[in-house]
Design an enzyme around this catalytic site. Structure first.
Site, PDB file in Angstrom:
ATOM      1  CE1 TYR B 270      -3.100  -4.847  -4.362  1.00 20.22           C
ATOM      2  CE2 TYR B 270      -3.858  -3.232  -2.542  1.00 20.22           C
ATOM      3  CZ  TYR B 270      -3.973  -4.501  -3.234  1.00 20.22           C
ATOM      4  OH  TYR B 270      -4.933  -5.426  -3.216  1.00 20.22           O
ATOM      5  CG  HIS B 425      -6.502  -2.120  -4.670  1.00 24.65           C
ATOM      6  ND1 HIS B 425      -7.290  -3.092  -4.357  1.00 24.65           N
ATOM      7  CD2 HIS B 425      -5.768  -2.632  -5.854  1.00 24.65           C
ATOM      8  CE1 HIS B 425      -7.011  -4.350  -4.887  1.00 24.65           C
ATOM      9  NE2 HIS B 425      -6.302  -4.187  -5.763  1.00 24.65           N
TER      10      HIS B 425
END
Lengths: 758, 758
Positions: B270, B425
């Site tokens: 990410y 996440h």
């Protein structure tokens, strides 16, 4: 005069037809035994004086040969000071003493080569010291303590390894012999090489005379020793068998172990292994007795065999048929010798790109030749091609069909295996197929269940699971009837029968072949037609038509596995999954090793499974016979289902690799046609984050022969996106046929034709 | 004067300490809103006039930039003639319209760039036509029919994609704006960009003001549009939030989304994604308002973040922690921009070797800079290094520890994940580890259960199995207590707690760190010490000490999985195998997805499992606590077993990849120490047909702290081949300690010391 006579003698051997073959060979063999004088004097075993001079010059210049020389010299210089290590034989393949004795011959060979090139005595000293150590040990050695059943060695568990040891060590000896005293030579020859030759030949007649790669290693070892030690008798025995009759020996091996196309009937993995003694001994013959013209024998069979081995590879690795270890490929040392020797003879520049990939220049005369050619940028692309490799002595006992789309390294390749059994290393895999794309196996053969040289895995032998799984039919991409393997798993029976290739046609957009198999099952014959299609519109697919012909009225269960490589993405079958517990699919014939993961049936016309490998999607589609309507009245009694399996059951030692398969199963069937397509489609691009055409575009697949209504034509329709429709037309006759389809008239002039229907 | 004042304003923001942070930001933000004049006139968004001139010259010369230009020009020339394709939004991620709208912005950007370089009107015409089509459609678009729950878009299912679309398209518009009439500009701006900006900012305040990568995309899109369309207000809102207070917006994202070491708390996958809007918007700020000195902000935080993203990769791929898609790496377009921009600022030549691996030159000013530098052979090796990446705003909320043996591409790397949860996440994987060697994952994290953009796989979303398996603790290489996940699988709870790093020491032969975790379980704390050792004698191993500290007297079951990549070769445990049927290992927390293949206990001191990956062997060894004798009286009540598992249970759609694991399970335990070693050993060489050291050489492994008897020292003995013995000594104090062992005296001056004991 003598020269001409001898050529005639060889030719008469080669031409000997079957009925008088043995007799002629006996005559020829004896004739040659008298005619050939052993010409080895002051020349090296594998190169001429001129070549030696060129090599000695090359190491002073720049280039690949000098680079390799310097690298090898650095390596062996470090070895020269190390204490000798010649242990008493104790371990099986892969074990400590096994590996040490292998390492020793490799190091002796290297030191010998460096001595030839530099003439510095220390290298010769090293080889001599090692050979002395072996000479001191060898005479008192009993059979190896871990002796392998059939044919034990003394240094090694099997005599095969002993022959390999001799092939290498005799070259090392050849390199230094010129500087040894008579006494030193006698110490080595009488204590080591003579008894070893005796052990491998006179004392092992069954192996020595065998028409088999073990026999080739033995004859090559003994023959090469014969040249080096000036024993013409050993050479003659190697060439024509112990009795010099020609019923055994190297010449008969050359005549029988390869098909006319240079295919070795155990497949490329063993072809590569078998090649080494063939090419080395042949090279020795050529250098020492060029008048034998050994490389021209049987229409250049050895050159063909070398090229065939290269052709039987994809992305550098051999097609993993039969008992193949999958990570073997064109960079194996056997092919390093083979390809360099072939280049020396043919000057085919395509071979140089193989040499470049091998990245292993040999410090030999033929090594220098390819090094110089690469240095001079003579390399061209190797001409990989769609080819049919006939199997058997005359090339008519089935064939291995290789279809390639183009020349790129990652091109699509289909292998249709319509070969004969391939002796003891053969698998029960008649008419199976494999498919490669983008450098990867997509539809794969398991290869051998073996961890070569890894002791913890059953001593590095073939694992028990090689018999219980890897050889069984269900481990392959072909028909299994009633969960029984072909020939009921009998190699002896398998060796008796081979497929018949019906036709083969290799065109730009359509590579196709058809073959039939009888006797794999008592009451079932089957015929398979495989086509690799690459249409002008860019559609790439395999069309696979498998016709099962039942000889009685009995109902059967037909399984057609596809062992696929990749991640399952999707199926149109609603799969009933064994989520909390799963069981083995069967009890034997390989089925006991497959976990049944899920199972399902569909009412759709087509059964589809899509998977992803690297960045490409693949969809396998089979016509669902259970969904067929009234056209075939018997079809309604059939049941068709899709089974998803993974290897791993009954494998307590994790000896097998957990690959997966889809199996299309048709139960309650008699005559049956499996009609399938493998599509290559789409792109998954994680770097650029897009996905294209992840769904199958095949919308319809059907045998429309009945619709066409011409008994001489089989017609199959393949339709994409509900629009683009192709017809594959197979003409059962040799005549031209005409037919109409969807308002278009088609004229069929060839055996197989691919048409646009719209 | 104005310049100095403004710099002060920025500094005061950066220095604002926590207690007065919000207030100061509000003041600064307003101050800046008045001070900054928007300077965009006749300059392009991302490059200066000079750079544009250089680029136009470069395409006429030779080199990487010209090559890329020609390639892109060829590509886009073919597009110019194609009919426009601007479909009504219909499909979810990976679907047809989704991909078409992505393709359109990419093609517009390319055409725009070619126009900047060539000034040929046809490229501007193309961009204009596409933008007109969007302008005609956009005003009437409802929310996307497949809208994603949280924040839907109009062109796309989520507003995130819409912001990405704007980031690209505004660059394309920027390229051609100069040749459009006022009327044309108005058509595009009023119908497309203004409503889109309004939708992404004023109408989506929650996303726009969020301190999260979705917020960064939104602020970057709006801010870049602000520069292009000369709307200083948009820029200010982007920088300081909709209310310009600084509580939201890009500057606060810069301050909070990266740790001081440039670590992004969701992990590198990410981080890479988040980086794109950061670097592009920052570059736009630098070009348009260089006085903001954006790249110097927070001690060069953006440059650090770019470098950290590169450091968090192995063999080109990101460490797959948290919700990572495994095939993402340094060649993603985000890092192509990031690395080129970083080079432009730092001139660090190591970055050029990353650029070369990316093999993707951008047609921008910073693209030209790296192309020229590569053409001029300025490249040096990228300095991959052992590093500690602190997590959290101040870098003190745990850390990601990366230990590397050397600089080679295929070097050994150990990742010890002592980071905090990483928001939504994040995975429940506290103190887990991963190991890489020879370019491969050896001990691996599953990453995310997701097939990005593959519609058939749950529309390309995170799969349900991402929650049920991939996030669960058992899917990671760390402690599982009583088959429950850390924080009982609650992300909210996980976000509250983070590990404490106790010490880290990065030396040539010993990289080591220790961290402890509280609150992952109610009544269990655990501390893990991980060391990557490379001894002068050539032994390479990981030493792993996991101390479980039970806070109550309750007995527990401790599982310590090792998810290994390779083929199982051997174990010293006699495994009781589930040969005919196998069951799921548990019912929930990820265990329901693991098939229990076999299970066994040993009476040996050590539990060993050996596997083979490519050509190297790995052995994982754990001390068998059940074999311990009287020294620990409670140990006898413990039971220790080895479980072998494979993923696949309760996975009817084959959404998971069938990886395997070994699990050391200790039952009936309270306080406990898992002491383990991973050895890297031997070589399997199928090409040259030899195998070396296929067996583990570790003969003894023990905590000998009791033997040493100094309460301030923890001492671990690791012995190979019954001879070579190493001690790892951990000093609990900061003082020097001395001790004797086997007649040798040792002086310990550091926190962690590796000694030869013999």
């Amino acid at each position: 005069m003598k020269f001409i006579k001898q050529r005639f003698a060889i030719k008469c051997c080669a031409r000997g037809i079957a009925s008088i073959f043995l007799l002629l060979l006996a005559v020829c063999g004896q004739a040659q035994a008298h005619q050939h004088q052993h010409k080895h004097n002051n020349k090296y075993l594998l190169e001429t004086h001129d070549q030696v001079e060129q090599m000695r010059a090359a190491i002073m210049a720049k280039g690949r040969f000098a680079d390799k020389f310097n690298q090898q010299k650095t390596y062996i210089d470090a070895k020269l000071m190390a204490p000798l290590n010649v242990p008493l034989p104790a371990d099986a393949g892969g074990g400590y003493t096994h590996e040490v004795h292998k390492k020793n011959y490799a190091d002796m060979l290297t030191a010998g080569r460096i001595f030839v090139l530099t003439q510095e005595p220390k290298y010769a000293q090293y080889v001599k010291r090692v050979l002395f150590a072996y000479a001191d040990m060898y005479p008192s050695l009993p059979l190896h303590p871990k002796q392998k059943e059939q044919s034990p060695g003394k240094l090694f568990w099997q005599s095969l390894n002993e022959a390999v040891w001799l092939v290498y060590s005799i070259q090392a000896y050849d390199s230094i012999k010129g500087v040894l005293s008579d006494q030193e030579k006698m110490r080595i020859e009488s204590n080591l090489f003579e008894p070893m030759v005796d052990y491998l030949s006179e004392q092992s007649p069954q192996t020595f005379n065998k028409i088999h790669n073990h026999g080739t290693w033995a004859t090559a070892a003994v023959g090469m020793a014969g040249y080096v030690m000036d024993k013409p008798d050993w050479v003659e025995k190697s060439l024509y068998g112990l009795d010099k009759s020609g019923t055994g020996g190297f010449m008969r091996q050359l005549d029988e172990l390869f098909s006319p196309q240079g295919y070795y009937n155990e497949g490329p993995y063993y072809q590569r292994y078998a090649l080494m003694p063939f090419v080395l001994f042949a090279k020795a013959i050529e250098v020492n007795q060029p008048e034998r013209e050994i490389f021209k024998h049987r229409d250049n069979i050895l050159i063909k065999a070398i090229n065939t081995t290269v052709q039987l590879s994809y992305n550098g690795l051999f097609f993993a048929i039969n008992d193949a270890i999958k990570d073997k490929g064109i960079d194996t040392v056997e092919l390093v010798h083979g390809v360099a020797i072939a280049y020396g003879i043919t000057q085919e520049t395509g071979l140089l790109s193989i040499v470049e990939k091998q990245n292993n220049i040999l410090l030999t005369g033929y090594g220098l030749e390819v090094a110089n050619a690469l240095d001079a940028n003579k390399k061209t692309a190797y001409p990989f091609a769609s080819m049919s490799f006939g199997d058997g002595l005359k090339g008519d006992e089935g064939a291995l069909l290789v279809f390639r789309q183009n020349q790129a390294d990652d091109h699509q390749t289909l292998v249709f295996k319509a070969t004969s059994q391939g002796l003891g290393h053969g698998h029960f895999d008649k008419l199976q197929w494999m498919f490669y794309n983008k450098g990867q196996e997509i539809v794969s053969d398991y290869g051998a269940a073996r961890f070569l040289n890894i002791e913890a895995k059953y001593g590095g032998h073939y694992l028990p699971e090689n018999n219980t799984y890897a050889k069984q039919t269900v481990a392959h991409n072909t028909l299994v009837v009633d969960q029984m393997s072909h020939f009921n798993g009998s190699t002896a029976k398998g060796n008796k029968y081979h497929p018949q290739v019906l036709f083969t046609q290799l065109d730009e957009h359509l590579n196709i072949s058809s073959a039939s198999m009888q006797n794999a099952y008592d009451d079932i014959n089957f015929t398979r037609t495989q086509a690799l299609v690459n249409t002008p519109e860019g559609k790439v697919f395999v069309l696979d038509i498998l016709d099962v012909d039942a000889l009685t009225n009995t109902k059967h269960v037909y399984d057609l596995p596809v062992h696929f490589n990749g991640q399952f993405i999707d199926s149109n079958v609603v799969l009933d999954s064994y989520t909390q517990q799963q069981r083995a699919l069967g009890d034997n014939n390989g089925y006991q090793h497959l976990w049944l993961q899920s199972k399902g049936a569909t009412t759709d016309d087509l059964v589809k499974v899509t998977w992803l490998k690297d960045r490409t999607f693949y969809t396998h589609t089979t016509v669902n016979s259970a969904a067929k309507t009234a056209t075939n009245s018997s079809a309604n009694t059939q049941d068709q289902s899709l089974l998803m399996t993974r290897i791993g059951a009954n494998d307590p030692n994790f000896n097998l690799i957990a690959n997966q398969a889809l199996i299309n199963r048709v139960s309650g069937a008699n005559d049956h046609q499996f009609l399938s397509v493998l599509e290559v489609h789409g792109e998954y691009n994680p770097t650029q984050e897009f996905t294209l055409n992840s769904h199958s575009q095949l919308t319809s697949l059907a045998n429309i022969s009945d619709v066409i209504g011409l008994p001489n034509l089989n017609v199959f329709s393949v339709q994409f996106d509900g629009e683009l429709e192709y017809l594959l037309v197979i003409n059962k006759t040799d005549s031209q046929v005409t037919f109409d389809y969807k308002q278009k008239k088609h004229v069929i002039t060839r055996k197989a034709t691919l048409l646009r229907a719209n």
